[in-house]
Design an enzyme around this catalytic site. Structure first.
Site, PDB file in Angstrom:
ATOM      1  N   LYS A 291       0.839  -1.202   0.000  1.00 30.51           N
ATOM      2  CA  LYS A 291       0.000   0.000   0.000  1.00 30.51           C
ATOM      3  C   LYS A 291       0.870   1.246   0.000  1.00 30.51           C
ATOM      4  CE  LYS A 291      -3.923  -1.772   2.726  1.00 30.51           C
ATOM      5  NZ  LYS A 291      -4.966  -1.568   1.716  1.00 30.51           N
ATOM      6  N   ARG A 365     -10.401 -11.513   1.790  1.00 29.87           N
ATOM      7  CA  ARG A 365     -11.282 -12.557   1.226  1.00 29.87           C
ATOM      8  C   ARG A 365     -10.615 -13.925   1.268  1.00 29.87           C
ATOM      9  NH1 ARG A 365     -11.447  -9.335  -4.381  1.00 29.87           N
ATOM     10  NH2 ARG A 365     -11.268  -7.639  -2.870  1.00 29.87           N
TER      11      ARG A 365
HETATM   12  N1  BES Z   1      -8.191  -3.722   4.341  1.00 27.49           N
HETATM   13  C1  BES Z   1      -8.344  -3.259   3.006  1.00 27.49           C
HETATM   14  C2  BES Z   1      -9.642  -2.488   2.786  1.00 27.49           C
HETATM   15  C3  BES Z   1      -9.788  -1.192   3.531  1.00 27.49           C
HETATM   16  C4  BES Z   1      -9.482   0.002   2.913  1.00 27.49           C
HETATM   17  C5  BES Z   1     -10.289  -1.170   4.800  1.00 27.49           C
HETATM   18  C6  BES Z   1      -9.649   1.202   3.596  1.00 27.49           C
HETATM   19  C7  BES Z   1     -10.462   0.025   5.486  1.00 27.49           C
HETATM   20  C8  BES Z   1     -10.149   1.206   4.882  1.00 27.49           C
HETATM   21  C9  BES Z   1      -8.353  -4.458   2.066  1.00 27.49           C
HETATM   22  O1  BES Z   1      -7.563  -5.523   2.446  1.00 27.49           O
HETATM   23  C10 BES Z   1      -7.802  -3.977   0.759  1.00 27.49           C
HETATM   24  O2  BES Z   1      -6.685  -3.590   0.725  1.00 27.49           O
HETATM   25  N2  BES Z   1      -8.629  -4.034  -0.283  1.00 27.49           N
HETATM   26  C11 BES Z   1      -8.233  -3.605  -1.586  1.00 27.49           C
HETATM   27  C12 BES Z   1      -8.742  -4.600  -2.583  1.00 27.49           C
HETATM   28  C13 BES Z   1      -8.152  -4.441  -3.963  1.00 27.49           C
HETATM   29  C14 BES Z   1      -6.676  -4.739  -3.933  1.00 27.49           C
HETATM   30  C15 BES Z   1      -8.852  -5.381  -4.902  1.00 27.49           C
HETATM   31  C16 BES Z   1      -8.838  -2.223  -1.807  1.00 27.49           C
HETATM   32  O3  BES Z   1      -9.937  -1.945  -1.316  1.00 27.49           O
HETATM   33  O4  BES Z   1      -8.179  -1.411  -2.446  1.00 27.49           O
HETATM   34 MN    MN Z   2      -5.565  -5.316   1.888  1.00 27.62          MN
END
Ligand code: BES
Ligand code: MN
Ligand code: ZN
Length: 513
Positions: A291, A365
């Site tokens: 990230k 997931r």
């Molecule tokens: N934990 C994150 C989602 C999240 C984002 C929670 C902001 C709380 C606040 C999740 O694991 C994630 O990173 N999801 C990605 C999915 C994508 C890579 C398909 C996302 O939402 O960008």
């Molecule tokens: Mn994530």
């Protein structure tokens, strides 16, 4: 103040006993409730006595009309044996007063007052006054929550408080016509308040303190309430075949864990359980698909789903809910490392289906898929509800006002939606369907695990659905509500404890009997 807050219910007729003259003679704060156009309950008028006039004059000056959200703060009220008289508005345009929020609003105004008497008395008496007063008590408690164990310097306010009375215990008496009824109802709310506090604490804790093993240890504390808690370690998980979950944690120095909590409160041990499943990513760096740095610290809260499940199990066990319930949480840390999972890897899930890893930041997931499969296979539940801070896309779609609801079962979805409205932890149902499911087709495996840029929350839900084996199921995407959501009357904490009240109510209203 949290933890040092004592709340009692007293008879309203005794509340007027404290007579005195002028400020300072008794100390403490008297809280009175006012309805629309400044209507006061008969007992309140009696207890205020000559101070009723004072309230009227002050209200006129402050344009206080008794509406919810309004408050009148009168210091050194003449004719009362209190240092402070706080009049709180309760009137709402289109609905009955919300006593939970009211309790929160009162606590917000009290700011540290040590001795308080709340006159729970209105011109229009609520239908179930005991219940309403217990809600008020819960609101007081939830608003009083603080997470300050890592602050070594106390604010000036807290220092004076500690000095003046030699202890930090705040005492609040709620006076009403039915204290016995309120006490009965409050018992249930006490466990709920504790459950929400546990959930908030877990979300707020830093990720160097709260990692899978230490999180599992906290879940173990539920044993004191009679909950069965089993912790599966990596060796056990390997043996069982949780390869999809283990893949997420393999780049971390912290061992992954799955915790299974069982509460058997139904008459028959064989009654089909309800199942609640939580995403417990104790820290989500994104892994190899790392990230950006901005706000990455928020990803300590990526276990809010699991925190809610633990808080819920506490609440249910504390009130000895007459139902069998399974709480299952997948605990991992998602880190980049030489051993970390790569985009392109193919893993075999517990269900036997193979999954091509695309973006290692879509880890939730993968964790949930194996836990959901395990729970339906082993416990044959009536339904499974999972909670997860699953996608940023749900924030884009719904903001922080509603959590996303995805379900393969209309009855379960309707009940959850209804409970959301009843508790204020609101849900908005999102679609599922074949066209979305298709987006998960993979060239190399049974499926890939992300679906591309569009409909990100829906494709995540479609992925989960492939692991529920047609059991009635609902997925709550709480990325927008579980943490960092706007402060409210009953929540000022970063970790909100969202979902504990919602699911506790779902269980009590529909599945206990
Ligand atoms: N934990 C994150 C989602 C999240 C984002 C929670 C902001 C709380 C606040 C999740 O694991 C994630 O990173 N999801 C990605 C999915 C994508 C890579 C398909 C996302 O939402 O960008
Ligand atoms: Mn994530
Ligand atoms: Zn995540």
């Amino acid at each position: 103040m949290a933890g040092h807050l004592q709340i009692d219910f007293n008879a309203l007729k005794d509340a007027g006993a404290r007579k005195g003259r002028g400020a300072g003679s008794g100390g403490g704060t008297l809280v009175a409730l006012a309805g629309a156009d400044l209507t006061l309950g008969a007992e309140t008028r009696r207890i205020l006595g000559s101070a009723t006039d004072l309230v009227k004059r002050a209200a006129a000056t402050a344009k206080f009309k008794g509406n919810a959200g309004q408050a009148l703060d009168i210091l050194a009220p003449a004719g009362l044996a209190y240092d402070r008289l706080l009049v709180i508005g309760t009137a709402k345009k289109d609905s009955a007063p919300d006593y939970l929020s009211l309790g929160g609003a009162i606590m917000g105004k009290l700011n540290g007052s040590l001795q308080t008497m709340v006159l729970f008395d209105l011109a229009e008496t609520p239908a179930d006054i005991g219940r309403a007063a217990a809600d008020l008590m819960l609101g007081l408690r939830l608003r009083a929550y603080k997470f300050d164990i890592y602050k070594t310097k106390k604010s000036d306010d807290e220092k004076t408080k500690a000095k003046t009375k030699g202890s930090e215990t705040s005492h609040i008496a709620i006076a009403l016509t039915d204290p016995a009824g309120a006490k009965r109802e409050a018992k249930h709310r006490d466990g709920l308040a504790q459950g929400i506090t546990i959930a908030r604490n877990l979300v707020n804790e830093p990720p160097n303190v709260l990692y899978p093993a230490s999180f599992a240890q906290r879940a173990k504390e539920l044993q004191k309430l009679g909950v069965n808690v089993d912790v599966l370690d990596e060796k056990a998980l390997h043996k069982l075949g949780f390869r999809m979950l283990l893949g997420v944690g393999q780049g971390s120095d912290h061992e992954s864990k799955v915790v299974i909590m069982r509460w058997n409160g139904a008459k028959s041990a064989k009654a089909k359980p309800l199942a609640f499943v939580g995403k417990g990513v104790c820290f989500d760096s994104g892994g190899i698909s790392i990230k950006p740095a901005a706000s990455m610290e928020d990803m300590k809260g990526d276990m809010a789903g699991a925190a809610c499940v633990v808080g819920l199990m506490h609440a249910l066990a504390a009130r000895k809910a007459k139902v069998n319930v399974i709480g299952a949480i997948g605990l991992v840390e998602n880190m980049p490392d030489g051993k970390a999972q790569r985009p392109g890897d193919i893993v075999t899930s517990l269900s036997g289906q193979t999954v091509e890893i695309i973006n290692t930041d879509a880890e939730g997931r993968l964790v949930l898929g194996d836990v959901l499969w395990y729970v339906q296979d082993k416990y044959k539940p009536q339904f499974m509800v999972n909670l997860a801070t699953l996608t940023g896309a749900i924030l884009v779609a719904l903001g922080t006002e509603h959590a996303g609801l995805f379900s393969n079962n209309d009855e379960l979805a309707a009940r959850l939606t209804e409970m959301g409205l009843a508790t204020g932890e609101k849900l908005w149902r999102m679609p599922l369907g074949e066209a979305y499911d298709k987006l998960l087709e993979s060239k190399f495996a049974d499926m890939k695990h992300t679906g591309g840029r569009y409909a990100g929350s829906i494709t995540a839900a479609q992925f989960l659905q492939r692991f529920v084996n047609n059991v009635p199921w609902a997925h709550l995407d709480i990325a927008g509500t579980g943490m960092s959501s706007p402060a409210s009357d009953i929540n000022q904490s970063w970790g909100s404890g969202w979902g504990v009240r919602l699911l506790d109510r779902l269980v009590s209203d529909h599945y206990e009997g």
